[in-house]
Design a protein around this motif. Structure first.
Motif, short mmCIF file in Angstrom:
data_model
loop_
_atom_site.label_atom_id
_atom_site.label_comp_id
_atom_site.label_asym_id
_atom_site.label_seq_id
_atom_site.Cartn_x
_atom_site.Cartn_y
_atom_site.Cartn_z
N ARG A 41 0.83 -1.22 0.00
CA ARG A 41 0.00 0.00 0.00
C ARG A 41 0.86 1.26 0.00
O ARG A 41 0.53 2.24 -0.64
CB ARG A 41 -0.92 0.02 1.21
CG ARG A 41 -2.11 -0.84 1.05
CD ARG A 41 -3.05 -0.58 2.19
NE ARG A 41 -4.36 -1.08 1.81
CZ ARG A 41 -5.38 -1.11 2.59
NH1 ARG A 41 -5.25 -0.66 3.82
NH2 ARG A 41 -6.52 -1.56 2.18
N VAL A 42 1.95 1.23 0.74
CA VAL A 42 2.84 2.39 0.80
C VAL A 42 3.51 2.59 -0.56
O VAL A 42 3.63 3.72 -1.04
CB VAL A 42 3.87 2.23 1.93
CG1 VAL A 42 4.89 3.35 1.90
CG2 VAL A 42 3.17 2.18 3.27
N LEU A 43 3.95 1.49 -1.18
CA LEU A 43 4.56 1.59 -2.51
C LEU A 43 3.56 2.13 -3.52
O LEU A 43 3.92 2.95 -4.37
CB LEU A 43 5.09 0.22 -2.94
CG LEU A 43 6.26 -0.32 -2.14
CD1 LEU A 43 6.59 -1.73 -2.57
CD2 LEU A 43 7.46 0.59 -2.26
N THR A 44 2.32 1.67 -3.43
CA THR A 44 1.28 2.18 -4.34
C THR A 44 1.04 3.67 -4.09
O THR A 44 0.87 4.43 -5.03
CB THR A 44 -0.02 1.38 -4.13
OG1 THR A 44 0.25 0.01 -4.36
CG2 THR A 44 -1.10 1.87 -5.07
N GLY A 45 1.06 4.07 -2.82
CA GLY A 45 0.89 5.49 -2.50
C GLY A 45 2.00 6.34 -3.08
O GLY A 45 1.75 7.43 -3.60
N PHE A 46 3.23 5.86 -2.98
CA PHE A 46 4.35 6.59 -3.58
C PHE A 46 4.18 6.71 -5.09
O PHE A 46 4.45 7.76 -5.68
CB PHE A 46 5.68 5.89 -3.27
CG PHE A 46 6.30 6.31 -1.98
CD1 PHE A 46 7.02 7.49 -1.89
CD2 PHE A 46 6.16 5.53 -0.85
CE1 PHE A 46 7.60 7.87 -0.70
CE2 PHE A 46 6.73 5.91 0.34
CZ PHE A 46 7.45 7.08 0.42
N GLY A 47 3.73 5.63 -5.73
CA GLY A 47 3.50 5.67 -7.17
C GLY A 47 2.42 6.65 -7.57
O GLY A 47 2.55 7.40 -8.53
N VAL A 48 1.34 6.66 -6.79
CA VAL A 48 0.23 7.58 -7.08
C VAL A 48 0.66 9.03 -6.92
O VAL A 48 0.37 9.89 -7.77
CB VAL A 48 -0.99 7.25 -6.17
CG1 VAL A 48 -2.02 8.35 -6.22
CG2 VAL A 48 -1.60 5.93 -6.58
N VAL A 49 1.39 9.33 -5.85
CA VAL A 49 1.87 10.70 -5.63
C VAL A 49 2.82 11.12 -6.76
O VAL A 49 2.75 12.24 -7.25
CB VAL A 49 2.55 10.83 -4.25
CG1 VAL A 49 3.27 12.15 -4.11
CG2 VAL A 49 1.52 10.67 -3.15
N SER A 50 3.68 10.21 -7.19
CA SER A 50 4.62 10.52 -8.28
C SER A 50 3.88 10.83 -9.58
O SER A 50 4.21 11.79 -10.28
CB SER A 50 5.57 9.34 -8.47
OG SER A 50 6.48 9.61 -9.49
N ILE A 51 2.87 10.04 -9.89
CA ILE A 51 2.10 10.27 -11.12
C ILE A 51 1.29 11.55 -11.03
O ILE A 51 1.20 12.31 -12.00
CB ILE A 51 1.21 9.05 -11.43
CG1 ILE A 51 2.10 7.89 -11.86
CG2 ILE A 51 0.19 9.36 -12.50
CD1 ILE A 51 1.39 6.58 -12.01
N VAL A 52 0.72 11.82 -9.86
CA VAL A 52 -0.04 13.07 -9.69
C VAL A 52 0.88 14.27 -9.90
O VAL A 52 0.52 15.23 -10.59
CB VAL A 52 -0.72 13.10 -8.31
CG1 VAL A 52 -1.21 14.49 -7.96
CG2 VAL A 52 -1.88 12.11 -8.28
N LEU A 53 2.08 14.22 -9.32
CA LEU A 53 3.04 15.32 -9.55
C LEU A 53 3.39 15.45 -11.02
O LEU A 53 3.49 16.56 -11.54
CB LEU A 53 4.32 15.08 -8.74
CG LEU A 53 4.28 15.38 -7.26
CD1 LEU A 53 5.58 14.93 -6.61
CD2 LEU A 53 4.05 16.85 -7.02
N TRP A 54 3.58 14.32 -11.68
CA TRP A 54 4.00 14.31 -13.08
C TRP A 54 2.90 14.82 -14.02
O TRP A 54 3.19 15.30 -15.11
CB TRP A 54 4.43 12.90 -13.46
CG TRP A 54 5.09 12.77 -14.78
CD1 TRP A 54 6.24 13.38 -15.19
CD2 TRP A 54 4.64 11.97 -15.86
NE1 TRP A 54 6.53 12.99 -16.46
CE2 TRP A 54 5.57 12.13 -16.89
CE3 TRP A 54 3.56 11.12 -16.03
CZ2 TRP A 54 5.44 11.46 -18.10
CZ3 TRP A 54 3.44 10.46 -17.24
CH2 TRP A 54 4.37 10.64 -18.25
N VAL A 55 1.65 14.77 -13.58
CA VAL A 55 0.54 15.29 -14.39
C VAL A 55 0.20 16.73 -14.01
O VAL A 55 0.01 17.59 -14.87
CB VAL A 55 -0.70 14.37 -14.27
CG1 VAL A 55 -1.92 15.01 -14.89
CG2 VAL A 55 -0.43 13.03 -14.90
N VAL A 56 0.15 17.01 -12.71
CA VAL A 56 -0.33 18.31 -12.24
C VAL A 56 0.67 19.43 -12.55
O VAL A 56 0.27 20.52 -12.99
CB VAL A 56 -0.65 18.24 -10.73
CG1 VAL A 56 -0.85 19.61 -10.15
CG2 VAL A 56 -1.88 17.38 -10.52
#
Length: 142
Positions: A41-56
């Motif tokens: 879950r923590v790894l998935t959270g890191f991935g989601v935050v990284s993708i959000v930064l990369w889009v936003v």
């Protein structure tokens, strides 16, 4: 003045985003070195935050350029460079992450992971496609 505004957008959003991504990867490296590792879950959270930064962040750069009165293509160029700067940080830190993961997991095959030219060019293509998408959305919103 278009080039100065675009350079400021790239510096603020691109370099700022690259610093955020590097900090996120550094935090992931520190946390993954613990004795029990990280739960999925923590790894998935890191991935989601990284993708959000990369889009936003490219979207905000495009929005800032287009709301200043510059056209779609200036916004697209600014968003593309911002996305590519953030992608370059990810690609540069990949071998370090792979070595750390090899130490933690004991799998020596991970230590030799390096991005190939085809993977790097594919990532650049994804950056351009994502930049085109977010610039189009921002053009619609402005």
């Amino acid at each position: 003045m278009t080039s100065v505004n675009s350079l400021v957008n790239i510096a603020v959003f691109g370099i700022g985003g690259a610093v955020l991504v590097a900090a996120l990867i550094g935090l992931l490296l520190v946390l993954s070195g613990s004795s029990r590792g990280l739960p999925p879950r923590v790894l998935t959270g890191f991935g989601v935050v990284s993708i959000v930064l990369w889009v936003v962040l490219p979207a905000l750069a495009a929005l800032n350029a287009m709301s200043a009165g510059f056209g779609f293509w200036v916004g697209f160029g600014t968003a593309s460079v911002v996305a590519m700067v953030m992608y370059a940080v990810n690609a540069a830190m990949l071998p370090m992450v792979a070595r750390r993961q090899a130490l933690v997991s004991g799998r020596s095959s991970l230590a030799g992971i390096k991005p190939t030219p085809s993977v790097l060019s594919g990532g650049l293509f994804v950056c351009l496609a994502m930049s085109l998408l977010v610039t189009g959305v921002m053009a619609f919103l402005t």
